[in-house]
Design a protein around this motif. Sequence first.
Motif, mmCIF file in Angstrom:
data_model
loop_
_atom_site.group_PDB
_atom_site.id
_atom_site.type_symbol
_atom_site.label_atom_id
_atom_site.label_comp_id
_atom_site.label_asym_id
_atom_site.label_seq_id
_atom_site.Cartn_x
_atom_site.Cartn_y
_atom_site.Cartn_z
ATOM 1 N N THR A 110 0.838 -1.197 0.000
ATOM 2 C CA THR A 110 0.000 0.000 0.000
ATOM 3 C C THR A 110 0.874 1.249 0.000
ATOM 4 O O THR A 110 0.489 2.278 -0.566
ATOM 5 N N ILE A 111 2.052 1.152 0.622
ATOM 6 C CA ILE A 111 3.003 2.270 0.602
ATOM 7 C C ILE A 111 3.702 2.344 -0.744
ATOM 8 O O ILE A 111 3.847 3.427 -1.327
ATOM 9 N N LEU A 112 4.128 1.193 -1.270
ATOM 10 C CA LEU A 112 4.893 1.184 -2.507
ATOM 11 C C LEU A 112 4.048 1.583 -3.710
ATOM 12 O O LEU A 112 4.550 2.180 -4.663
ATOM 13 N N TYR A 113 2.753 1.249 -3.712
ATOM 14 C CA TYR A 113 1.902 1.539 -4.865
ATOM 15 C C TYR A 113 1.092 2.825 -4.711
ATOM 16 O O TYR A 113 0.825 3.510 -5.693
ATOM 17 N N TYR A 114 0.689 3.138 -3.475
ATOM 18 C CA TYR A 114 -0.224 4.269 -3.271
ATOM 19 C C TYR A 114 0.406 5.391 -2.442
ATOM 20 O O TYR A 114 -0.300 6.272 -1.978
ATOM 21 N N GLY A 115 1.721 5.343 -2.251
ATOM 22 C CA GLY A 115 2.371 6.351 -1.427
ATOM 23 C C GLY A 115 2.087 7.771 -1.879
ATOM 24 O O GLY A 115 1.818 8.658 -1.064
ATOM 25 N N SER A 116 2.136 8.006 -3.184
ATOM 26 C CA SER A 116 1.893 9.361 -3.701
ATOM 27 C C SER A 116 0.492 9.838 -3.351
ATOM 28 O O SER A 116 0.284 11.000 -2.971
ATOM 29 N N ILE A 117 -0.485 8.943 -3.485
ATOM 30 C CA ILE A 117 -1.862 9.318 -3.170
ATOM 31 C C ILE A 117 -2.026 9.546 -1.666
ATOM 32 O O ILE A 117 -2.721 10.476 -1.236
ATOM 33 N N ILE A 118 -1.377 8.708 -0.836
ATOM 34 C CA ILE A 118 -1.441 8.899 0.619
ATOM 35 C C ILE A 118 -0.920 10.282 0.999
ATOM 36 O O ILE A 118 -1.551 11.018 1.770
ATOM 37 N N PHE A 119 0.223 10.671 0.439
ATOM 38 C CA PHE A 119 0.832 11.946 0.825
ATOM 39 C C PHE A 119 0.093 13.144 0.236
ATOM 40 O O PHE A 119 0.009 14.196 0.881
ATOM 41 N N THR A 120 -0.464 13.011 -0.964
ATOM 42 C CA THR A 120 -1.182 14.141 -1.545
ATOM 43 C C THR A 120 -2.548 14.334 -0.900
ATOM 44 O O THR A 120 -2.991 15.471 -0.677
ATOM 45 N N GLU A 121 -3.226 13.226 -0.569
ATOM 46 C CA GLU A 121 -4.600 13.332 -0.069
ATOM 47 C C GLU A 121 -4.696 13.400 1.458
ATOM 48 O O GLU A 121 -5.720 13.821 1.982
ATOM 49 N N HIS A 122 -3.635 12.966 2.171
ATOM 50 C CA HIS A 122 -3.722 12.921 3.630
ATOM 51 C C HIS A 122 -2.703 13.812 4.339
ATOM 52 O O HIS A 122 -2.721 13.901 5.562
ATOM 53 N N SER A 123 -1.805 14.433 3.583
ATOM 54 C CA SER A 123 -0.911 15.397 4.218
ATOM 55 C C SER A 123 -0.786 16.674 3.406
ATOM 56 O O SER A 123 0.025 17.539 3.723
ATOM 57 N N GLY A 124 -1.591 16.799 2.351
ATOM 58 C CA GLY A 124 -1.666 18.043 1.599
ATOM 59 C C GLY A 124 -0.455 18.363 0.754
ATOM 60 O O GLY A 124 -0.273 19.517 0.341
ATOM 61 N N GLN A 125 0.389 17.379 0.433
ATOM 62 C CA GLN A 125 1.573 17.650 -0.364
ATOM 63 C C GLN A 125 1.222 17.750 -1.839
ATOM 64 O O GLN A 125 0.237 17.184 -2.313
ATOM 65 N N SER A 126 2.070 18.477 -2.584
ATOM 66 C CA SER A 126 1.912 18.545 -4.032
ATOM 67 C C SER A 126 2.360 17.220 -4.644
ATOM 68 O O SER A 126 2.992 16.395 -3.979
ATOM 69 N N ALA A 127 2.050 17.033 -5.933
ATOM 70 C CA ALA A 127 2.456 15.795 -6.608
ATOM 71 C C ALA A 127 3.966 15.625 -6.587
ATOM 72 O O ALA A 127 4.490 14.545 -6.316
ATOM 73 N N ALA A 128 4.696 16.721 -6.854
ATOM 74 C CA ALA A 128 6.162 16.641 -6.860
ATOM 75 C C ALA A 128 6.707 16.309 -5.480
ATOM 76 O O ALA A 128 7.624 15.500 -5.338
ATOM 77 N N SER A 129 6.151 16.921 -4.432
ATOM 78 C CA SER A 129 6.601 16.640 -3.063
ATOM 79 C C SER A 129 6.291 15.202 -2.660
ATOM 80 O O SER A 129 7.095 14.546 -1.991
ATOM 81 N N ALA A 130 5.110 14.711 -3.078
ATOM 82 C CA ALA A 130 4.736 13.338 -2.743
ATOM 83 C C ALA A 130 5.667 12.339 -3.414
ATOM 84 O O ALA A 130 6.098 11.355 -2.801
ATOM 85 N N ILE A 131 6.004 12.585 -4.678
ATOM 86 C CA ILE A 131 6.934 11.698 -5.380
ATOM 87 C C ILE A 131 8.316 11.782 -4.745
ATOM 88 O O ILE A 131 9.024 10.775 -4.619
ATOM 89 N N GLY A 132 8.710 12.992 -4.288
ATOM 90 C CA GLY A 132 9.981 13.132 -3.572
ATOM 91 C C GLY A 132 9.995 12.345 -2.265
ATOM 92 O O GLY A 132 11.002 11.728 -1.907
ATOM 93 N N ALA A 133 8.872 12.376 -1.536
ATOM 94 C CA ALA A 133 8.760 11.588 -0.300
ATOM 95 C C ALA A 133 8.879 10.098 -0.600
ATOM 96 O O ALA A 133 9.501 9.338 0.153
ATOM 97 N N ASN A 134 8.297 9.665 -1.729
ATOM 98 C CA ASN A 134 8.428 8.265 -2.132
ATOM 99 C C ASN A 134 9.876 7.894 -2.402
ATOM 100 O O ASN A 134 10.323 6.786 -2.061
ATOM 101 N N ALA A 135 10.622 8.807 -3.037
ATOM 102 C CA ALA A 135 12.038 8.540 -3.296
ATOM 103 C C ALA A 135 12.801 8.373 -1.981
ATOM 104 O O ALA A 135 13.687 7.522 -1.868
ATOM 105 N N LEU A 136 12.436 9.170 -0.971
ATOM 106 C CA LEU A 136 13.068 9.047 0.340
ATOM 107 C C LEU A 136 12.741 7.689 0.968
ATOM 108 O O LEU A 136 13.618 7.026 1.541
#
Length: 457
Positions: A278-304
């Motif tokens: 759920t983290i590996l596939y939906y991490g971007s959606i989790i961060f954009t929809e539940h912590s208000g991050q932009s798409a670029a920030s969410a993808i950056g968080a996934n890279a981390l």
Amino acid sequence: MFREPAGSSAAVAALDQAGNPGYVYLIATVAALGGLLFGFDTAIINGALIFLKKDFDLSDSQTEWAASSILFGAVIGAALAGWLTDRYGRRRLLFAAAALFTLSALAAAVPRTLTEFVLARLAGGLAIGLASLLVPLYIAEIAPARIRGRLVTLNQLAIVTGILLAYVASYYLADLGLNSWRWMFASAALPSLLFMLTLLLVPESPRWQLGRGREAEALNTLTRLNGPVAAAAEAEEIQAALAAERGEEASLSQPRLRRPLRIAVVLAVLQQITGINTILYYGSIIFTEHSGQSAASAIGANALIGGINFVGTVVALFVIDRIGRKPLLLLASGGMALALGALVVALQLQAAGPWLLGLIMLYVACFAVGLGPGVWVVITEIFPNAVRGRAASLATVALWVACTLISFTFLSLVKAAGLSGAFGLYAGLSALTFVFVWRAVPETKERSLEEIERTWQ
């Protein structure tokens, strides 16, 4: 007259006794490229999904289908892999997987409809199902017992490297606009071709060759791996084990296989239903929809997160043959339960904003150190030679069915129970994993595959 340098005879004798460690690592590294593609192809959807969802105007259920379609293919590939590899060998099936990886990467980059995209990803799933079984199985069969855990973990390191590369590629390709998802999928074609070419360097599994009466070829490979003395002893041990298995090998319902099958299947399912994908596939959606991050920030968080996954697996690579499989599995499942439990508390207190990324990183780190590599090592170690492909295939099918179930229902579960409810469920399942490992899983470090086999008799 030419004279050998002092000590050269001793060095040659030592090499004859010990084999060629460089050759062992070369074979394992080439095979592990299949794991890299497995990781890349499964994780690239994480960054691409944001743009794919907008481009095709997908609903939540369609988004789940786009993300999970590759997993349905993986179930089919894993189900076929056991029978095919026992019949045709490990190396030929790895070539087939490499070809499927290449074709699916190109096909997933050019679809005009969701249906075309799903078909392309199903083909990629077939490759992943094949590779997920064959790579660790092949490495376990060519690896000396003293470093088998490390070499099979090399496959897991390749998987998380592929995941990390997928996240990094997504981050840089995201600037290309709405169609950037097409370039994300196409980027997998180059490493797929590299995998196909480098497979020319690796031999067939000597255990499979001995099972097909190809003694000379098997002994030649074992000699290059372990040296002539150890090769002769190992070939004799393998043949003795195969002789003991004859007459039983057609059936997986033998009483002596019940316990290893139960351990492998339950571990495979628990690895997935504790929620890692759920983290590996939906991490971007989790961060954009539940912590208000932009798409670029969410993808950056996934890279981390991908970086943490990589570092944790490197740690496992160096400790799994020292500490053992069971202690790492206990450490991982216990740490995952605590991390997710803390995240649930933070979500309930509405304080998850600053804690969300950190606790998810802790959860992923625990998985990477133990449950990620440890389960694959155990699955490939505990079955007899004659049925190893089919038995490991059964466990791998169970793994992919569980992975598909979790991935296909995650967004619906979050909608019904909230993010805290979903992670609370996964925390409870992580605790259940700890109990199962503690009570049921044996230690297998530093034992040959034939020694492990004899324990079930």
